[in-house]
Write a protein that holds these residues in place. Sequence first.
Motif, PDB file in Angstrom:
ATOM      1  N   SER A   1       2.704   4.826  -4.354  1.00 40.71           N
ATOM      2  CA  SER A   1       3.913   4.107  -4.757  1.00 40.71           C
ATOM      3  C   SER A   1       5.174   4.969  -4.727  1.00 40.71           C
ATOM      4  O   SER A   1       6.255   4.472  -5.009  1.00 40.71           O
ATOM      5  CB  SER A   1       3.727   3.505  -6.152  1.00 40.71           C
ATOM      6  N   SER A   2       5.030   6.225  -4.380  1.00 37.10           N
ATOM      7  CA  SER A   2       6.202   7.093  -4.238  1.00 37.10           C
ATOM      8  C   SER A   2       6.776   6.937  -2.839  1.00 37.10           C
ATOM      9  O   SER A   2       6.106   6.460  -1.922  1.00 37.10           O
ATOM     10  CB  SER A   2       5.806   8.551  -4.447  1.00 37.10           C
TER      11      SER A   2
ATOM     12  N   ASP B   1      11.753   0.293   0.662  1.00 36.15           N
ATOM     13  CA  ASP B   1      10.298   0.360   0.479  1.00 36.15           C
ATOM     14  C   ASP B   1       9.558   1.242   1.486  1.00 36.15           C
ATOM     15  O   ASP B   1       8.463   0.895   1.940  1.00 36.15           O
ATOM     16  CB  ASP B   1       9.689  -1.044   0.434  1.00 36.15           C
TER      17      ASP B   1
ATOM     18  N   ARG C   1      12.662   1.811  -3.685  1.00 38.91           N
ATOM     19  CA  ARG C   1      11.208   1.638  -3.793  1.00 38.91           C
ATOM     20  C   ARG C   1      10.935   0.657  -4.928  1.00 38.91           C
ATOM     21  O   ARG C   1      11.754   0.477  -5.819  1.00 38.91           O
ATOM     22  CB  ARG C   1      10.478   2.952  -3.992  1.00 38.91           C
TER      23      ARG C   1
ATOM     24  N   GLU D   1      18.203   7.182  -5.265  1.00 35.80           N
ATOM     25  CA  GLU D   1      16.921   6.488  -5.315  1.00 35.80           C
ATOM     26  C   GLU D   1      17.066   5.310  -6.267  1.00 35.80           C
ATOM     27  O   GLU D   1      17.555   5.463  -7.386  1.00 35.80           O
ATOM     28  CB  GLU D   1      15.798   7.406  -5.788  1.00 35.80           C
TER      29      GLU D   1
ATOM     30  N   THR E   1      19.307  -3.159 -11.166  1.00 38.26           N
ATOM     31  CA  THR E   1      19.140  -1.755 -10.794  1.00 38.26           C
ATOM     32  C   THR E   1      20.426  -0.936 -10.895  1.00 38.26           C
ATOM     33  O   THR E   1      20.368   0.289 -10.785  1.00 38.26           O
ATOM     34  CB  THR E   1      18.634  -1.622  -9.346  1.00 38.26           C
TER      35      THR E   1
ATOM     36  N   GLU F   1       8.504  -0.814  -8.060  1.00 37.76           N
ATOM     37  CA  GLU F   1       7.467  -0.569  -9.067  1.00 37.76           C
ATOM     38  C   GLU F   1       7.063  -1.908  -9.635  1.00 37.76           C
ATOM     39  O   GLU F   1       7.919  -2.749  -9.929  1.00 37.76           O
ATOM     40  CB  GLU F   1       7.979   0.347 -10.191  1.00 37.76           C
TER      41      GLU F   1
ATOM     42  N   GLN G   1       1.330   2.738 -11.678  1.00 32.72           N
ATOM     43  CA  GLN G   1       1.611   2.182 -10.356  1.00 32.72           C
ATOM     44  C   GLN G   1       0.449   2.492  -9.417  1.00 32.72           C
ATOM     45  O   GLN G   1      -0.250   3.496  -9.579  1.00 32.72           O
ATOM     46  CB  GLN G   1       2.919   2.762  -9.802  1.00 32.72           C
TER      47      GLN G   1
ATOM     48  N   VAL H   1      14.957   2.177  -8.021  1.00 33.40           N
ATOM     49  CA  VAL H   1      13.647   1.617  -8.327  1.00 33.40           C
ATOM     50  C   VAL H   1      13.855   0.169  -8.746  1.00 33.40           C
ATOM     51  O   VAL H   1      14.560  -0.113  -9.708  1.00 33.40           O
ATOM     52  CB  VAL H   1      12.939   2.413  -9.442  1.00 33.40           C
TER      53      VAL H   1
END
Length: 175
Positions: free
Chosen positions: A71-72, A18, A58, A84, A96, A60, A67, A86
Amino acid sequence: MTAAPVLDPQRTALVLVDLMERIVALPLEPRKGTEVLSAAEELAHAFRTAGAPVVLVRVERPSVAEQPPGSSLVPGLRRSGDLEVVKGTIGAFQGTGLDERLRERGVTTLVFGGIATNLGVESTARAAADLGYELVFVEDAMAAFTAAEHEASVRLDFPRLGTVVTAAGVRLSPA
């Protein structure tokens, strides 16, 4: 904190949780989000240089059309070859495919940093422990909403799950 084990870059991944613009900007303790980011960037550089995977997680929010701003991932954090992930939950494993992606690469040890220590980092680490990964926690590459929350994870919970070190103590064996 104990001495860090020497980590095999062929079997170890760095997991940063995060490090998104809006989260890094929050009031955090015992260090600012920018300090966490700086330590995380140094770790990521060392892992990439050693040929070890870097996983950037990260969140969402599920079921929203758009978002929230920020949020990126923090700009410049992600590099070619990084994974990456999410997530839609507190931890990074649920739904995930992270476990499968790590196992495909032969990863057996995870090194953690990110925000918040007691939420996203700890939730991901607990799932990782259940899946049989060896865990290393980089105390100065994490922060929480209060110093007490950070300290509870670092002093009470993480030592039961793995090894707690500082960024200076992370040692990757030569390739």
